[in-house]
Design a protein around this motif. Structure first.
Motif, mmCIF file in Angstrom:
data_model
loop_
_atom_site.group_PDB
_atom_site.id
_atom_site.type_symbol
_atom_site.label_atom_id
_atom_site.label_comp_id
_atom_site.label_asym_id
_atom_site.label_seq_id
_atom_site.Cartn_x
_atom_site.Cartn_y
_atom_site.Cartn_z
ATOM 1 N N GLU A 1 0.892 -1.160 0.040
ATOM 2 C CA GLU A 1 -0.051 0.013 0.050
ATOM 3 C C GLU A 1 0.858 1.261 0.018
ATOM 4 O OE1 GLU A 1 -0.361 -2.361 2.141
ATOM 5 O OE2 GLU A 1 -2.112 -3.434 1.463
ATOM 6 N N GLU A 2 2.025 1.146 0.702
ATOM 7 C CA GLU A 2 2.536 2.519 0.834
ATOM 8 C C GLU A 2 3.558 2.596 -0.684
ATOM 9 O OE1 GLU A 2 4.266 2.214 5.662
ATOM 10 O OE2 GLU A 2 5.244 1.217 4.180
ATOM 11 N N LEU A 3 3.898 1.511 -1.180
ATOM 12 C CA LEU A 3 4.693 1.783 -2.608
ATOM 13 C C LEU A 3 3.612 2.111 -3.275
ATOM 14 C CD1 LEU A 3 6.401 -1.694 -2.703
ATOM 15 C CD2 LEU A 3 7.614 0.644 -2.537
ATOM 16 N N LEU A 4 2.325 1.885 -3.208
ATOM 17 C CA LEU A 4 1.268 2.181 -4.343
ATOM 18 C C LEU A 4 1.061 3.786 -4.073
ATOM 19 C CD1 LEU A 4 -1.158 -0.537 -4.406
ATOM 20 C CD2 LEU A 4 0.306 0.039 -6.375
ATOM 21 N N MET A 5 0.914 4.351 -2.797
ATOM 22 C CA MET A 5 0.928 5.720 -2.469
ATOM 23 C C MET A 5 2.100 6.423 -3.001
ATOM 24 S SD MET A 5 -1.141 5.886 1.426
ATOM 25 C CE MET A 5 0.350 4.983 2.126
ATOM 26 N N GLN A 6 3.087 6.002 -2.908
ATOM 27 C CA GLN A 6 4.435 6.541 -3.332
ATOM 28 C C GLN A 6 4.293 6.922 -4.985
ATOM 29 O OE1 GLN A 6 7.782 4.386 -2.127
ATOM 30 N NE2 GLN A 6 7.713 5.324 0.105
ATOM 31 N N ILE A 7 3.984 5.566 -5.580
ATOM 32 C CA ILE A 7 3.571 5.788 -6.989
ATOM 33 C C ILE A 7 2.888 6.849 -7.466
ATOM 34 C CG2 ILE A 7 2.631 4.491 -9.063
ATOM 35 C CD1 ILE A 7 4.434 1.918 -7.726
ATOM 36 N N ARG A 8 1.566 6.918 -6.790
ATOM 37 C CA ARG A 8 0.789 7.717 -7.113
ATOM 38 C C ARG A 8 0.708 9.235 -6.769
ATOM 39 N NH1 ARG A 8 -3.578 8.064 -2.372
ATOM 40 N NH2 ARG A 8 -1.843 9.215 -1.601
ATOM 41 N N ASP A 9 1.690 9.173 -5.597
ATOM 42 C CA ASP A 9 2.221 10.844 -5.606
ATOM 43 C C ASP A 9 3.044 11.410 -6.308
ATOM 44 O OD1 ASP A 9 0.704 10.627 -3.086
ATOM 45 O OD2 ASP A 9 2.421 10.547 -1.688
#
Length: 144
Positions: A130-138
């Motif tokens: 989830e943290e990786l996906l949020m970083q990609i989104r950002d």
């Protein structure tokens, strides 16, 4: 639940099966150590100490008296020898020391593997999915 179903559940737990296995293996290991002590270790030690057989070391407190038999009939019963068998005690102490040393070595190896497992578990974990996906989104938002 009734008494018998509780007892059955207790017996079927993994810990009790593991304990039973350990007791059986420990008993067999004890026989091996006893044989090693009696048949391998003590004869050379007895030879070095002047051909002493440790099994026969004892202090006789009362001599044994054989039964008195006349015409096939026992007139006086046998009296058993009363003795302090310190040689057998010495062999048992050797057994105990050998088993204690073996258990010590097994526990040291177990502790070593546990410390390695704890070190791996204590290592910092990477970011979650989830943290990786949020970083990609950002990052994608910043590019726009």
């Amino acid at each position: 639940m009734g008494f018998f179903s509780d007892f059955k559940a207790f017996l079927m737990k993994g810990e009790i099966v593991t304990l039973a296995t350990a007791v059986i293996v420990g008993g067999a290991f004890g026989k091996i150590v006893t044989s090693f002590t009696n048949d391998v270790l003590m004869p050379p030690i007895g030879l070095l100490l002047g051909k002493v057989d440790f099994k026969n070391l004892k202090v006789v407190l009362q001599e044994g008296i054989p039964a008195v038999v006349e015409n096939g009939a026992e007139i006086a019963p046998a009296v058993a020898e009363v003795s302090i068998n310190y040689g057998a005690f010495i062999q048992t102490v050797f057994d105990f020391v050998i088993i204690g040393f073996c258990i010590f070595m097994v526990l040291k190896a177990y502790e070593k593997t546990k410390k390695k497992e704890e070190a791996v578990a204590a290592a910092p974990a990477g970011p979650t999915q989830e943290e990786l996906l949020m970083q990609i989104r950002d990052l994608l938002k910043e590019k726009k």
